[in-house]
Design a protein around this motif. Structure first.
Motif: not given
Ligand SMILES: Cc1cc2nc3c(=O)[nH]c(=O)nc-3n(C[C@H](O)[C@H](O)[C@H](O)COP(=O)(O)OP(=O)(O)OC[C@H]3O[C@@H](n4cnc5c(N)ncnc54)[C@H](O)[C@@H]3O)c2cc1C
Length: 382
Positions: A346-371
């Protein structure tokens, strides 16, 4: 089989954001969505979502919200779409309530500009409310309304400019490792897509897309109402009324938005508690029941009487909740290149642009600098 660098399954707020982040990084992306473009059948539908910084849920979200705000503004500029309207925010309740105490904690921990006002001051500034005696509210300037439908469309459109292609009205029926490396994704249409990277962002349908993860997700049917105010609309318009969340001592928290001339005043209860089984999603009744309206009316009557006018519209949305209401943003164990997201509660929409970056990091590199430690899927295993 058509092959791509990455396939994104589910094009709600987070899948469309991941498609944008991946395609911006130069990957050839395909996206598959079982419904239409920016549809209203899952968790991301409808016109509006709140973005706020003094985050009552947990101060750990504040930096992500701050960055998301900036990224939404950048997407506005890039797409030429009006997405974010600053309105200010107010989060009220009695001392000890999660909404009030949590917002104060986040604001203080992160040095966010804010003020805390008492019930009399709240009533004076916004006569539409009749707050509980002894209650208080945190007021912050940096909060606002996201045009969620336009935001998703902008994410899709800018991704398309970066060569992403999307298949709507097609359902992913399964995915597997490919003998030659990477993954194959089967669609109900009979098409199979190949890719080295997958992002799985299926919202309420995550259990059928990643059954092995055994995510303990709970789907809630959440009704929303739009009403006409009883006081002049100008008094609750953008510029006068902030986005607001008020925790009651009788029936949880309610939230709402400034007046939208095209729709009215949007009001809803945060979490309905009305659980929907996974196999009931297709047949879910999306109409407003008398009980849905009675619950919101009970709040309006007591705490927001100036808003308790005629009903203008209603819709039903889905929350996909984890037990701790934090997100799942993780790699898929034993499947390099696969990232999974269930970022709702119920509270995820606002974070979408950051979530997109996190998912791209995880898919490409298997890790992310985001916490993302707190968002591991494995936290539920214990
Ligand atoms: C009523 C309501 C109010 C909310 N208010 C706020 C708010 O004010 N602020 C805020 O920040 N957040 C809010 N949220 C939460 C926010 O909207 C969600 O966190 C977010 O939209 C989740 O996006 P998602 O992409 O993860 O999920 P979804 O939007 O559910 O997207 C998943 C997508 O996957 C697709 N899919 C599923 N299975 C398949 C398959 N097999 N093949 C192809 N496609 C598939 C679905 O059709 C869907 O489009 C609210 C949510 C609701 C329901």
């Amino acid at each position: 089989m058509e092959t791509f660098d990455a396939v994104v399954i589910g094009l709600g707020a987070h899948g469309s954001a991941a498609a944008l982040a991946l395609s911006r990084r130069g990957l050839r992306v395909a996206g598959v969505e079982r419904f239409g473009r920016a549809h209203g059948m899952a968790s991301s539908g409808g016109r509006t979502r709140i973005i706020r910084l003094a985050y009552f849920e947990d101060p750990a979200y504040v930096p992500l919200a701050v960055e998301s705000w900036t990224r939404w503004q950048a997407l506005e500029a890039e797409s030429g779409t009006p997405i974010l309207t600053p309105t200010g925010g107010l989060y009220g309740g009695l001392a000890g309530s999660a909404v009030l105490d949590g917002a104060i904690r986040s604001a203080r921990e992160h040095g966010l500009p804010h003020e805390v006002i008492d019930a009399d001051e709240l009533r004076r500034r916004w006569p539409v409310f009749d707050p509980a005696e002894g209650s208080q509210a945190l007021v912050e300037q940096q909060a606002g309304v996201l045009r969620s439908d336009l935001a998703i469309e902008a994410q899709l459109a800018v991704a398309e400019r970066h060569r992403a292609t999307f298949r709507f009205e097609d359902r992913v029926t399964g995915w597997r490792s490919s003998a030659g490396g990477g993954y194959e994704v089967d669609c109900a249409s009979g098409t199979t897509l190949g890719a080295g990277h997958l992002v799985i962002a299926g919202g309420a349908w995550m259990p059928e897309l990643v059954p092995d993860l055994r995510l303990p997700l709970r789907i809630e049917r959440v009704p929303l109402l739009w009403v006409e105010p009883r006081i002049p609309a100008a008094e609750v318009a953008v510029g006068r009324l902030p986005v607001w969340i008020i925790e009651t001592d009788v029936d949880g928290s309610f939230y709402g938005f400034p007046y939208d001339p095209d729709a009215g005043l949007k009001v809803a209860r945060h979490h309905s508690g009305e659980v929907v089984a996974s196999d009931e999603l297709e047949a879910l009744d999306r109409g407003l029941t008398p009980g849905d309206e009675a619950r919101v009316r009970a709040f309006l009557r007591t705490r927001m009487p100036g808003a308790n006018g005629p009903l203008r519209g209603a819709s039903v949305c889905l929350y996909t909740d984890t037990p701790d209401e934090d997100f799942v943003l993780d790699t898929y164990p034993g499947a390099p290149g696969v990232a999974v997201a269930s970022a709702c509660s119920g509270h995820g929409f606002k974070f979408s642009p950051v979530v997109g970056e996190i998912l791209a990091d995880l898919a490409i590199h298997g890790r992310t600098a985001y916490p993302v430690e707190g968002f591991r899927a494995s936290r539920f295993a214990a």
